[in-house]
Motif scaffolding. Structure first.
Motif, PDB file in Angstrom:
ATOM      1  N   ARG B 199       0.823  -1.201   0.000  1.00 52.80           N
ATOM      2  CA  ARG B 199       0.000   0.000   0.000  1.00 52.80           C
ATOM      3  C   ARG B 199       0.861   1.256   0.000  1.00 52.80           C
ATOM      4  NH1 ARG B 199      -4.992   1.502   3.568  1.00 52.80           N
ATOM      5  NH2 ARG B 199      -5.018   3.744   3.293  1.00 52.80           N
ATOM      6  N   ALA B 200       1.859   1.280   0.883  1.00 51.66           N
ATOM      7  CA  ALA B 200       2.702   2.471   1.001  1.00 51.66           C
ATOM      8  C   ALA B 200       3.458   2.733  -0.294  1.00 51.66           C
ATOM      9  CB  ALA B 200       3.683   2.305   2.163  1.00 51.66           C
ATOM     10  N   TYR B 201       3.844   1.661  -0.977  1.00 46.87           N
ATOM     11  CA  TYR B 201       4.566   1.804  -2.247  1.00 46.87           C
ATOM     12  C   TYR B 201       3.675   2.494  -3.291  1.00 46.87           C
ATOM     13  CZ  TYR B 201       6.420   0.431  -6.797  1.00 46.87           C
ATOM     14  OH  TYR B 201       6.853   0.445  -8.094  1.00 46.87           O
ATOM     15  N   VAL B 202       2.455   1.987  -3.422  1.00 45.74           N
ATOM     16  CA  VAL B 202       1.556   2.563  -4.437  1.00 45.74           C
ATOM     17  C   VAL B 202       1.221   4.013  -4.072  1.00 45.74           C
ATOM     18  CG1 VAL B 202      -0.675   2.347  -5.598  1.00 45.74           C
ATOM     19  CG2 VAL B 202       0.629   0.288  -5.010  1.00 45.74           C
ATOM     20  N   GLN B 203       1.044   4.262  -2.774  1.00 49.82           N
ATOM     21  CA  GLN B 203       0.736   5.613  -2.307  1.00 49.82           C
ATOM     22  C   GLN B 203       1.899   6.575  -2.601  1.00 49.82           C
ATOM     23  OE1 GLN B 203      -0.968   5.014   1.489  1.00 49.82           O
ATOM     24  NE2 GLN B 203      -2.065   6.949   1.486  1.00 49.82           N
ATOM     25  N   THR B 204       3.114   6.092  -2.361  1.00 52.94           N
ATOM     26  CA  THR B 204       4.290   6.930  -2.615  1.00 52.94           C
ATOM     27  C   THR B 204       4.426   7.217  -4.108  1.00 52.94           C
ATOM     28  OG1 THR B 204       5.352   5.893  -0.718  1.00 52.94           O
ATOM     29  CG2 THR B 204       6.771   7.163  -2.188  1.00 52.94           C
ATOM     30  N   LEU B 205       4.155   6.187  -4.934  1.00 57.09           N
ATOM     31  CA  LEU B 205       4.190   6.419  -6.375  1.00 57.09           C
ATOM     32  C   LEU B 205       3.179   7.494  -6.769  1.00 57.09           C
ATOM     33  CD1 LEU B 205       4.438   3.002  -8.266  1.00 57.09           C
ATOM     34  CD2 LEU B 205       6.159   4.787  -8.057  1.00 57.09           C
ATOM     35  N   ARG B 206       1.977   7.386  -6.217  1.00 57.62           N
ATOM     36  CA  ARG B 206       0.939   8.372  -6.536  1.00 57.62           C
ATOM     37  C   ARG B 206       1.449   9.787  -6.198  1.00 57.62           C
ATOM     38  NH1 ARG B 206      -3.811  10.109  -3.644  1.00 57.62           N
ATOM     39  NH2 ARG B 206      -2.276  10.211  -1.980  1.00 57.62           N
ATOM     40  N   ASP B 207       2.065   9.912  -5.018  1.00 61.45           N
ATOM     41  CA  ASP B 207       2.598  11.221  -4.611  1.00 61.45           C
ATOM     42  C   ASP B 207       3.657  11.699  -5.610  1.00 61.45           C
ATOM     43  OD1 ASP B 207       0.967  10.994  -2.437  1.00 61.45           O
ATOM     44  OD2 ASP B 207       2.562  10.544  -0.997  1.00 61.45           O
ATOM     45  N   ILE B 208       4.475  10.766  -6.078  1.00 65.87           N
ATOM     46  CA  ILE B 208       5.529  11.132  -7.027  1.00 65.87           C
ATOM     47  C   ILE B 208       4.923  11.602  -8.349  1.00 65.87           C
ATOM     48  CG2 ILE B 208       7.327  10.117  -8.500  1.00 65.87           C
ATOM     49  CD1 ILE B 208       8.350   8.651  -6.078  1.00 65.87           C
ATOM     50  N   PHE B 209       3.930  10.870  -8.853  1.00 64.42           N
ATOM     51  CA  PHE B 209       3.299  11.267 -10.118  1.00 64.42           C
ATOM     52  C   PHE B 209       2.743  12.687 -10.004  1.00 64.42           C
ATOM     53  CE2 PHE B 209       2.079   6.522 -10.444  1.00 64.42           C
ATOM     54  CZ  PHE B 209       3.330   6.219 -10.932  1.00 64.42           C
ATOM     55  N   ARG B 210       2.120  12.959  -8.881  1.00 64.18           N
ATOM     56  CA  ARG B 210       1.549  14.310  -8.681  1.00 64.18           C
ATOM     57  C   ARG B 210       2.647  15.344  -8.552  1.00 64.18           C
ATOM     58  NH1 ARG B 210      -3.776  13.459  -4.829  1.00 64.18           N
ATOM     59  NH2 ARG B 210      -4.985  12.413  -6.437  1.00 64.18           N
ATOM     60  N   GLY B 211       3.660  14.978  -7.774  1.00 66.40           N
ATOM     61  CA  GLY B 211       4.769  15.912  -7.562  1.00 66.40           C
ATOM     62  C   GLY B 211       5.475  16.253  -8.861  1.00 66.40           C
ATOM     63  N   LEU B 212       5.582  15.248  -9.741  1.00 65.67           N
ATOM     64  CA  LEU B 212       6.251  15.466 -11.028  1.00 65.67           C
ATOM     65  C   LEU B 212       5.342  16.206 -12.005  1.00 65.67           C
ATOM     66  CD1 LEU B 212       7.810  11.918 -11.633  1.00 65.67           C
ATOM     67  CD2 LEU B 212       9.065  14.002 -11.041  1.00 65.67           C
ATOM     68  N   GLY B 213       4.033  16.185 -11.697  1.00 64.83           N
ATOM     69  CA  GLY B 213       3.080  16.813 -12.612  1.00 64.83           C
ATOM     70  C   GLY B 213       2.872  16.011 -13.893  1.00 64.83           C
ATOM     71  N   VAL B 214       3.142  14.698 -13.848  1.00 70.91           N
ATOM     72  CA  VAL B 214       2.996  13.890 -15.064  1.00 70.91           C
ATOM     73  C   VAL B 214       1.603  13.279 -15.185  1.00 70.91           C
ATOM     74  CG1 VAL B 214       5.444  13.343 -15.236  1.00 70.91           C
ATOM     75  CG2 VAL B 214       3.930  11.819 -13.950  1.00 70.91           C
ATOM     76  N   SER B 215       0.837  13.316 -14.092  1.00 71.31           N
ATOM     77  CA  SER B 215      -0.502  12.734 -14.110  1.00 71.31           C
ATOM     78  C   SER B 215      -1.297  13.324 -12.960  1.00 71.31           C
ATOM     79  CB  SER B 215      -0.417  11.213 -13.934  1.00 71.31           C
ATOM     80  OG  SER B 215      -1.700  10.642 -13.770  1.00 71.31           O
ATOM     81  N   GLU B 216      -2.603  13.424 -13.145  1.00 73.02           N
ATOM     82  CA  GLU B 216      -3.442  13.823 -12.011  1.00 73.02           C
ATOM     83  C   GLU B 216      -3.457  12.699 -10.982  1.00 73.02           C
ATOM     84  OE1 GLU B 216      -7.315  15.618 -12.613  1.00 73.02           O
ATOM     85  OE2 GLU B 216      -6.719  16.052 -14.678  1.00 73.02           O
ATOM     86  N   ALA B 217      -3.162  11.490 -11.448  1.00 70.89           N
ATOM     87  CA  ALA B 217      -3.024  10.330 -10.560  1.00 70.89           C
ATOM     88  C   ALA B 217      -4.241  10.141  -9.664  1.00 70.89           C
ATOM     89  CB  ALA B 217      -1.735  10.440  -9.728  1.00 70.89           C
TER      90      ALA B 217
END
Lengths: 98, 509
Positions: B199-217
């Motif tokens: 869970r934490a892995y997927v959550q961290t990825l989501r945060d990264i996608f948002r932080g990078l601005g590559v996806s609304e995720a």
């Protein structure tokens, strides 16, 4: 020595959804065998430091800008559909969800 | 066929989770697909707006019409490189697309354009922080580019599900939307924490996608989708067991639940002397179970070969370094930095992270509040309110800027803590900014000595015995007088000034 047999051709045909007769299986097994052997001969000559070629032209990085263009009108998009419903393509029932 | 094996746990029972992880070592592997937020598709210029009418965002390329040729979206490649770099991956000097051949109505070309043996990014890792602050390093095998499929709707049948459906309807708006698929190496040694790590892995990825601005995720829109692989082995040094792949687990909670369920289920199969079948399984959100899908195809069944219609991608090192320079800080590093800057204890920071309050506190501090005060508001009064209302902190009708202003009013002495809570209630009720609420409700602290003295005298007169004690040098009961004054002024008195006045009045000042 034959490396491609009829069973393998039949399996490939099944994966590719191609209906082949017994005669075609026999003929294609022979033809594919020649192709595989030819490729194997090339592989013998090519040393590991020769990179694999996927394209004959020395081109890389052909890009397009991320700018939308007008999509197809929905009527055109569906023009080739055997059947449609509510703007969607209608297809026979799907047996298995991926 | 898959329909006959629906149910999946036939012949065995679920093993109690704690018992299962005592006797088996779980190994997880996670594949995450993220839809990139580009304006156009991966290989054509069709728009990608969410929620458009069916088949209104398609071109001959999206539909796989004869003769249509793909041209690669530069921004999608840039986003894939960003993701690769954020996951500490190597970026390929040259990579290719490949055709993954299979027949399914949502794939109009009869192949998915993907990457096979030459992904754009490989050999990386991601540090993931668990709820108790433990940091786990998840190794990334690869991140590759591919395209999304269309969307099927099944019509007819008793349940409206695929089984028993009479026919299906296909919308190709989603077909060709750029995806990046991120594949982990087997994650071992997590024991009973495997579900939490997933869970934490997927959550961290989501945060990264948002932080990078590559996806609304947005998970609920299917922007981020996880496939969870799980296998069990008797001991950590045994070879890996047979794995199952549970597809399309689309919320953080479900990722955790699906891993837990598969651990219990596979332990049941193994306990009964059975063997785990390598197969795809479906996650059922409503019942919290997985059921058997199809037996997994071998890679060779897909007959991958290099995509002849697309030339290789060879990102220049200069471009890669240019992109690297724009990357935001990694989530774990950022937390560490903020914790140091804010001076929070480990436990305090964990609570903040778990409450999803980092950004809120950061913005509140930026609006002028001290870090301790910002934490007090968000983790105290506001956390209680959010909890009562059953909403996320970020969804409360108050902005970090308003909390900054509120604390500013406290710091300047214009209101005290008690009044501040009333002001906050006004802001939450939609009465305007803190300043406006103070004015409208007349909540300013009374520090005008004239008004306060009258209240002090009244309080002393009302409690003569207390007044005598204080006069006799016992300062303990001063609080009782201050309390009476605060009550008389409806909490608007400046408590410190009241104390001074009381002491002056009884001759102890």
């Amino acid at each position: 020595m034959s490396t491609i047999n009829r069973d393998e051709v039949a399996r490939l045909a099944g994966l590719a959804r191609i209906d082949l007769t017994q005669d075609e299986l026999t003929r294609l097994a022979g033809e594919l065998d020649v192709i595989v052997e030819s490729v194997a001969r090339v592989s013998e000559i090519a040393t590991p430091d020769v990179p694999a070629t996927s394209h004959p032209l020395p081109l890389t990085n052909v890009y397009r800008d991320d700018v939308p263009e007008e999509p197809l009108p929905v009527a055109d998009a569906l023009a080739g559909a055997p059947s449609a419903e509510g703007g969607r393509f209608a297809v026979p029932q799907i047996l298995e969800e991926d | 066929m898959s329909a006959s094996t629906h149910g999946g746990t036939a012949g065995s029972v679920l093993v109690d989770y704690d018992d299962a992880v005592r006797r088996y070592d779980p190994v997880i592997g996670i594949e995450v697909h993220v839809e990139l937020g580009t304006a156009t598709k991966m290989f054509d210029a069709a728009p990608t707006e969410f929620g458009a009418d069916p088949n209104t965002q398609v071109t001959p390329v999206s539909l796989g019409l004869p003769g249509a040729l793909p041209v690669l979206n530069r921004t999608a490649v840039e986003s894939a490189i960003k993701i690769g770099l954020a996951l500490n991956c190597q970026i390929a000097e040259l990579c290719r697309f490949a055709r993954k051949n299979y027949f399914y109505p949502d794939v109009p070309k009869n192949f998915q354009t993907s990457q096979y043996d030459e992904p754009i990014a490989f050999d990386g890792y991601l540090d993931v922080e668990l709820a108790d602050g433990t940091v786990v390093r998840v190794e990334i095998e690869r991140a590759h580019m591919e395209e999304d499929a269309g969307k099927n709707t099944h019509v007819g049948g008793a349940t409206g599900r695929i089984h028993g459906a009479e026919y299906s309807l296909v919308d190709y708006n989603r077909a060709g939307i750029p995806l990046v698929e991120i594949v982990t190496r087997p994650i071992t040694g997590m024991g009973d924490r495997a579900p939490e790590v997933a869970r934490a892995y997927v959550q961290t990825l989501r945060d990264i996608f948002r932080g990078l601005g590559v996806s609304e995720a947005r998970m609920e829109r299917g922007n981020v989708r996880a496939d969870v692989n799980l296998s069990l082995r008797p001991t950590p040094d045994a070879p890996l067991g047979t794995r199952t792949e549970t597809k399309n687990v689309n919320s953080f909670r479900s990722v955790e639940r699906a891993v837990r369920y598969e651990i219990s289920r596979q332990a049941g199969v193994l306990d009964a002397g059975g063997t785990v079948i390598q197969e795809t399984r479906h996650w059922h959100e409503d019942t919290g179970v997985t059921t058997s899908g199809r037996v997994k195809s071998d890679a060779e069944d897909y007959r991958y070969f290099p995509e002849p219609d697309l030339v290789p991608v060879a990102p220049s090192r200069a471009w890669v370094e240019e992109i690297r320079a724009t990357l935001p800080e990694a989530p774990v590093a950022r937390r560490r930095r903020l914790q140091t800057e804010w001076g929070y204890a480990d436990a305090e920071m964990r609570d903040v992270v778990n409450a999803g309050a980092i950004e809120l506190i950061e913005a509140t501090v930026a609006a002028g509040a001290a870090p301790a005060a910002a934490r007090k508001w968000w983790m105290g009064e506001l956390a209680r309110t959010a909890n009562t209302e059953g909403v996320e902190l970020a969804d409360l009708p108050v902005t970090p800027e308003q909390i900054g202003q509120l604390q500013g009013l406290v710091d300047s002495g214009r209101i005290n803590d008690k009044l501040a809570r009333q002001v906050l209630a006004g802001v939450l009720a939609g009465e305007g900014s803190p300043e406006e609420v103070v004015t409208a409700r007349g909540l300013e602290v009374v520090s005008d000595d004239g008004a306060l003295l009258a209240a002090v005298d009244d309080a002393l007169a009302a409690q003569p015995d207390v007044a005598d004690k204080i006069r006799g040098g016992n300062l303990g009961p001063v609080g009782a007088i201050i309390g009476a004054v605060m009550k008389a002024t409806r909490g608007q008195a400046d408590a410190a000034r009241v104390r001074e006045l009381v002491l002056e009045r009884v001759g102890q000042g």
